[in-house]
Design a protein around this motif. Structure first.
Motif, mmCIF file in Angstrom:
data_model
loop_
_atom_site.group_PDB
_atom_site.id
_atom_site.type_symbol
_atom_site.label_atom_id
_atom_site.label_comp_id
_atom_site.label_asym_id
_atom_site.label_seq_id
_atom_site.Cartn_x
_atom_site.Cartn_y
_atom_site.Cartn_z
ATOM 1 N N PRO A 12 0.793 -1.230 0.000
ATOM 2 C CA PRO A 12 0.000 0.000 0.000
ATOM 3 C C PRO A 12 0.828 1.284 0.000
ATOM 4 C CG PRO A 12 -0.054 -1.014 2.163
ATOM 5 C CD PRO A 12 0.629 -1.982 1.240
ATOM 6 N N GLY A 13 2.020 1.261 0.539
ATOM 7 C CA GLY A 13 2.852 2.461 0.547
ATOM 8 C C GLY A 13 3.212 2.898 -0.859
ATOM 9 N N GLU A 14 3.666 1.955 -1.665
ATOM 10 C CA GLU A 14 3.985 2.275 -3.056
ATOM 11 C C GLU A 14 2.711 2.598 -3.836
ATOM 12 O OE1 GLU A 14 6.224 0.506 -7.023
ATOM 13 O OE2 GLU A 14 6.220 -0.715 -5.195
ATOM 14 N N ALA A 15 1.637 1.888 -3.525
ATOM 15 C CA ALA A 15 0.355 2.149 -4.194
ATOM 16 C C ALA A 15 -0.082 3.589 -3.965
ATOM 17 C CB ALA A 15 -0.705 1.184 -3.678
ATOM 18 N N ALA A 16 0.071 4.083 -2.745
ATOM 19 C CA ALA A 16 -0.330 5.459 -2.435
ATOM 20 C C ALA A 16 0.427 6.456 -3.303
ATOM 21 C CB ALA A 16 -0.113 5.766 -0.949
ATOM 22 N N ASP A 17 1.699 6.195 -3.555
ATOM 23 C CA ASP A 17 2.486 7.084 -4.418
ATOM 24 C C ASP A 17 1.891 7.140 -5.829
ATOM 25 O OD1 ASP A 17 4.238 7.564 -2.312
ATOM 26 O OD2 ASP A 17 5.699 6.068 -3.003
ATOM 27 N N HIS A 18 1.487 5.984 -6.346
ATOM 28 C CA HIS A 18 0.917 5.932 -7.700
ATOM 29 C C HIS A 18 -0.470 6.572 -7.741
ATOM 30 C CE1 HIS A 18 4.185 3.771 -9.570
ATOM 31 N NE2 HIS A 18 4.235 2.997 -8.496
ATOM 32 N N PHE A 19 -1.274 6.334 -6.708
ATOM 33 C CA PHE A 19 -2.585 6.982 -6.659
ATOM 34 C C PHE A 19 -2.432 8.505 -6.588
ATOM 35 C CE2 PHE A 19 -4.375 2.935 -4.611
ATOM 36 C CZ PHE A 19 -4.920 2.483 -5.804
ATOM 37 N N ARG A 20 -1.444 8.962 -5.824
ATOM 38 C CA ARG A 20 -1.214 10.413 -5.710
ATOM 39 C C ARG A 20 -0.782 10.994 -7.064
ATOM 40 N NH1 ARG A 20 -0.942 12.939 -1.253
ATOM 41 N NH2 ARG A 20 -0.138 11.185 -0.042
ATOM 42 N N THR A 21 0.083 10.291 -7.765
ATOM 43 C CA THR A 21 0.503 10.735 -9.096
ATOM 44 C C THR A 21 -0.695 10.805 -10.035
ATOM 45 O OG1 THR A 21 2.730 9.813 -8.826
ATOM 46 C CG2 THR A 21 1.961 10.167 -11.092
ATOM 47 N N ALA A 22 -1.536 9.759 -10.016
ATOM 48 C CA ALA A 22 -2.725 9.750 -10.867
ATOM 49 C C ALA A 22 -3.680 10.873 -10.479
ATOM 50 C CB ALA A 22 -3.426 8.389 -10.772
ATOM 51 N N LEU A 23 -3.874 11.075 -9.193
ATOM 52 C CA LEU A 23 -4.769 12.124 -8.720
ATOM 53 C C LEU A 23 -4.287 13.505 -9.158
ATOM 54 C CD1 LEU A 23 -7.076 13.322 -7.053
ATOM 55 C CD2 LEU A 23 -5.640 13.037 -5.016
ATOM 56 N N THR A 24 -3.026 13.787 -8.947
ATOM 57 C CA THR A 24 -2.472 15.088 -9.311
ATOM 58 C C THR A 24 -2.581 15.331 -10.812
ATOM 59 O OG1 THR A 24 -0.949 14.988 -7.436
ATOM 60 C CG2 THR A 24 -0.402 16.532 -9.201
ATOM 61 N N GLY A 25 -2.199 14.337 -11.593
ATOM 62 C CA GLY A 25 -2.263 14.472 -13.046
ATOM 63 C C GLY A 25 -3.682 14.597 -13.560
ATOM 64 N N ARG A 26 -4.582 13.803 -13.016
ATOM 65 C CA ARG A 26 -5.976 13.861 -13.450
ATOM 66 C C ARG A 26 -6.621 15.187 -13.055
ATOM 67 N NH1 ARG A 26 -8.151 7.637 -12.305
ATOM 68 N NH2 ARG A 26 -7.700 6.902 -14.427
ATOM 69 N N ALA A 27 -6.313 15.681 -11.874
ATOM 70 C CA ALA A 27 -6.883 16.962 -11.452
ATOM 71 C C ALA A 27 -6.448 18.072 -12.398
ATOM 72 C CB ALA A 27 -6.479 17.281 -10.014
ATOM 73 N N ARG A 28 -5.191 18.033 -12.812
ATOM 74 C CA ARG A 28 -4.678 19.052 -13.727
ATOM 75 C C ARG A 28 -5.260 18.919 -15.131
ATOM 76 N NH1 ARG A 28 1.352 18.309 -12.885
ATOM 77 N NH2 ARG A 28 1.256 18.299 -10.651
ATOM 78 N N SER A 29 -5.295 17.689 -15.643
ATOM 79 C CA SER A 29 -5.692 17.518 -17.043
ATOM 80 C C SER A 29 -7.196 17.350 -17.232
ATOM 81 C CB SER A 29 -4.954 16.327 -17.675
ATOM 82 O OG SER A 29 -5.297 15.118 -17.036
ATOM 83 N N LEU A 30 -7.892 16.764 -16.268
ATOM 84 C CA LEU A 30 -9.323 16.500 -16.419
ATOM 85 C C LEU A 30 -10.196 17.413 -15.571
ATOM 86 C CD1 LEU A 30 -9.148 12.588 -16.268
ATOM 87 C CD2 LEU A 30 -9.252 14.035 -18.315
ATOM 88 N N GLY A 31 -9.590 17.996 -14.533
ATOM 89 C CA GLY A 31 -10.338 18.850 -13.616
ATOM 90 C C GLY A 31 -10.583 18.137 -12.294
ATOM 91 N N PRO A 32 -10.761 18.902 -11.221
ATOM 92 C CA PRO A 32 -10.866 18.312 -9.883
ATOM 93 C C PRO A 32 -12.155 17.528 -9.636
ATOM 94 C CG PRO A 32 -11.236 20.673 -9.794
ATOM 95 C CD PRO A 32 -10.795 20.360 -11.193
ATOM 96 N N ASP A 33 -13.207 17.775 -10.423
ATOM 97 C CA ASP A 33 -14.482 17.091 -10.201
ATOM 98 C C ASP A 33 -14.761 15.986 -11.217
ATOM 99 O OD1 ASP A 33 -14.843 18.797 -8.080
ATOM 100 O OD2 ASP A 33 -16.282 20.086 -9.098
ATOM 101 N N HIS A 34 -13.796 15.687 -12.073
ATOM 102 C CA HIS A 34 -13.978 14.632 -13.074
ATOM 103 C C HIS A 34 -14.063 13.275 -12.366
ATOM 104 C CE1 HIS A 34 -13.055 11.872 -16.370
ATOM 105 N NE2 HIS A 34 -13.464 12.839 -17.184
ATOM 106 N N PRO A 35 -14.920 12.374 -12.841
ATOM 107 C CA PRO A 35 -15.050 11.054 -12.196
ATOM 108 C C PRO A 35 -13.732 10.287 -12.054
ATOM 109 C CG PRO A 35 -16.842 11.381 -13.740
ATOM 110 C CD PRO A 35 -15.892 12.552 -13.917
#
Length: 131
Positions: free
Chosen positions: A59-82
């Motif tokens: 889960p520690g490494e998983a959290a890093d990947h989820f954070r990367t996906a979250l940050t990138g998706r928020a920037r490219s898709l918007g903070p409220d995108h599914p």
């Protein structure tokens, strides 16, 4: 890369998490080179890698990947995108499992607010954020 990504998803569902993780690492690396790190397909594979790592018991490494996906998706898709909210929910749940409760509450609180705005308070995706 798409076929490899699909195979990794199948392996993950079949419980072959180690193989799925190995393949998803290759997919993320390939998509980062061919597309770019913030491309929606790269971020989807990054999120999938996080999910496979959780199932593998990392889960520690998983959290890093989820954070990367979250940050990138928020920037490219918007903070409220599914997709952004799916990464927020996965990150929050993983942080909770790691005992990082304050950080998990912050991430999940933000996701819950966004889901309420988008779907209403009783929608299954809104309710699912806190489960």
């Amino acid at each position: 890369l798409q076929t490899m990504n699909n195979l990794a998803a199948t392996l993950h569902v079949a419980g072959q998490h180690e193989e799925a993780v190995e393949l998803l690492r290759v997919v993320v690396e390939g998509r980062t080179k061919v597309l770019w790190e913030a491309h929606p397909k790269t971020l989807a594979s990054t999120h999938a890698l996080g999910s496979a790592l959780v199932a593998l018991g990392a889960p520690g490494e998983a959290a890093d990947h989820f954070r990367t996906a979250l940050t990138g998706r928020a920037r490219s898709l918007g903070p409220d995108h599914p997709d952004t909210l799916a990464s927020a929910q996965a990150l929050g749940q993983t942080l909770h499992a790691l005992g990082r409760h304050r950080e998990a509450a912050r991430v999940l609180g933000t996701a819950t607010g966004a889901r309420r705005r988008a779907n209403g308070p009783a929608h299954p995706e809104t309710v699912g954020v806190t489960q």
